[in-house]
Every structure is written in C-alpha cells, then in structure tokens.
Scaffold this active site. Sequence first.
Site, PDB file in Angstrom:
ATOM      1  N   HIS A 226       0.823  -1.205   0.000  1.00  0.00           N
ATOM      2  CA  HIS A 226       0.000   0.000   0.000  1.00  0.00           C
ATOM      3  C   HIS A 226       0.863   1.263   0.000  1.00  0.00           C
ATOM      4  CE1 HIS A 226      -3.371  -2.540   2.074  1.00  0.00           C
ATOM      5  NE2 HIS A 226      -3.104  -2.933   0.835  1.00  0.00           N
TER       6      HIS A 226
ATOM      7  N   HIS B 113      -9.541  -1.882  -4.547  1.00  0.00           N
ATOM      8  CA  HIS B 113      -8.417  -2.240  -3.696  1.00  0.00           C
ATOM      9  C   HIS B 113      -7.473  -3.199  -4.413  1.00  0.00           C
ATOM     10  CE1 HIS B 113      -6.066  -2.652  -0.087  1.00  0.00           C
ATOM     11  NE2 HIS B 113      -5.987  -3.941  -0.384  1.00  0.00           N
TER      12      HIS B 113
ATOM     13  N   ASP C 104      -3.444  -2.784  -4.976  1.00  0.00           N
ATOM     14  CA  ASP C 104      -2.414  -3.802  -4.785  1.00  0.00           C
ATOM     15  C   ASP C 104      -1.586  -3.995  -6.052  1.00  0.00           C
ATOM     16  OD1 ASP C 104      -3.005  -4.325  -2.133  1.00  0.00           O
ATOM     17  OD2 ASP C 104      -4.234  -6.093  -2.561  1.00  0.00           O
TER      18      ASP C 104
ATOM     19  N   HIS D 164      -1.140 -10.979  -5.276  1.00  0.00           N
ATOM     20  CA  HIS D 164       0.262 -10.609  -5.135  1.00  0.00           C
ATOM     21  C   HIS D 164       1.196 -11.601  -5.829  1.00  0.00           C
ATOM     22  CE1 HIS D 164      -0.677  -7.362  -2.469  1.00  0.00           C
ATOM     23  NE2 HIS D 164      -1.221  -8.149  -1.557  1.00  0.00           N
TER      24      HIS D 164
END
Length: 310
Positions: A86, A245, A249, A272
Amino acid sequence: MTSRRPTSLQTTLGAATALAGVGAHSGLPSRLVLSPAEAGSGIVFTRLGRADGEEAPLRAVARNVSSSDLCMRLGAGAASISTIEHLMAALRGLCVDNVAIDVDGPEIPAMDGSAAGFVEAIDEAGIVSLRAPRRSIAIRAPVRVADGAAWAELAPAPAGGLHMDVEISYAAAPIGRQRRRMRLTPARFRAEIARARTFGFLTDAERLWREGRALGASLDNTIVIAEGRALNPQGLRFDDEFVRHKMLDVLGDLALAGAPIIGAFRSYRGGHRLNLALVETLLATPSAFAFVGEEERPRAQRLGHAGAVR
C-alpha cells in the site's frame, strides 16, 4: 505543498515525514520515517530495531521479495519488512521515485487498510523534482502469466502512461464479479484508488490466526465480510471498493519492477503472487521492454544491480 514538475524528471520528498500504527498481520506496533533521497536511489527500506542491532537496507525491487503470500515481504538474511504494497502504491501513484524509508518494526502499519494515510504523509512532506531524468519501462511486447483460471499480462499501450484493467470474481456477496479500467494519473489515483481498503472473510479469520497472521486486522483496517455483507458500521466507501483495492495492490506490486511502467496491464482473479510472477517474467524477457530516459547509463546499472544497497 506538492510542486509542479515535469514528468520527465525524477522526484523525491521535500521533507521527512513519520507515521505509526499496527501491522495487519503481525499485530505489532510499527513506526516509519520517509525521507528525501538522491536521484537514482529508488525506494529503499531499512529495518531498524533488530535484536542484533544490524540495519539492513533493502531496495524495493522484485529480486528482494522473500514472500508474496497475502502480502509483499522484502527479505535478506534475518531482516524482513512485510506488507509494503500500500505504501508502494501511494509512492508510485503520486509519482515519487526516490525515498529512504526507515522502519522500526517487522511490518508497514496497516493504517485504515488503504493508502490514504500514506498519501496524507506524502502530501505533508511535499514532492520536489530532482535534476535527473526519470527512467521508465516501456512495454514493447506482451508478457503473460497464469495460474489455473487466474492470469495477468502486460502489453504495449496505444498511449503513454500505465493503463490498468483489473477484474475479480468471488462467489460470495457483496463482491461477485467486478471490473474496473483506468489510465493512471495522480489525480485519478487520489480520487478513485487510494481510499479503497483491504478486505477479508470472517470465515477465514480463525485459520489465519492459527497461522499467526491477520493478528492486527480489525474493522478499523479491513472490510470484513460475513453472511453476504460488510460488517463495518460505516459500510463501503465505493460500490466496487473490492476491485478498486485489488487495483491498489496491483500498482504497489508493479512498482517492484523498479521504475514506472508504460504499458497496459490486465488481470483476472489476480493477486500478489501472480503480480510478482508477471514482474519477474517481464524483467527476464529483455525483448519485451525498453528503458526510456537515462539511456546513457549502462544496462546493468539501469536494472539496479549496482551499489551497496541490496
């Protein structure tokens, strides 16, 4: 306080700024100081407060990632710094190229689960131009990675900048299938992405606690989903906050390429691990990209392989 600046020049902070909070996974307190850095240094984290008294500078690049399970963790030897994504998204979203980050704790604080607190700190410090050209990575040919039905790719873009197209799909309400597309600019990052919070399911909480993770997660820094709704009293900040969101990421993960990317990113059910695999595949495929700016520097140095910082 943010200065007007040509996008062709590198930037750093105008002054040092500090933040503190609790790590979402460790549940431990953490304090960090963001300071101005010289041109060409990039984003460098230094872990403080270790029992052995050693400080371990780590450049925020893909080769220094030790884990991408639930969050991005930088690691070298006994030193590690978790949940950098973040903060990295805030720096990349606001076009900050060079920052020295001292971290007293094992993890970047969760703040409110979004990048908003980091944006406020950057704004307080200000952004200034440096007398050096910015290096960007221009995508010349498509690269793609996949894991079952999930996939992510980078391709040349018809116009400059980073174009993002992110799609997620969950069986559970209130998420379902969401997709968002945008061309990244600092203004759009602030308005559309920075405030989107991380999310999780209450049914997963006990398993994560047993594994020693999500120990600092709460309704103050996570959208908690149960019985088809968000349990947070204040509700959602956006109807599609979940995909926003995920886009946040993505931006933080792509920053691990070590330079801004000029191209088109697209993903379906990414995360991720897949984002990191895409960055690694890109950097391992020289024919797929070219550096623009700082062309006079040797290629090995432009890749960030030189210098004392890992």
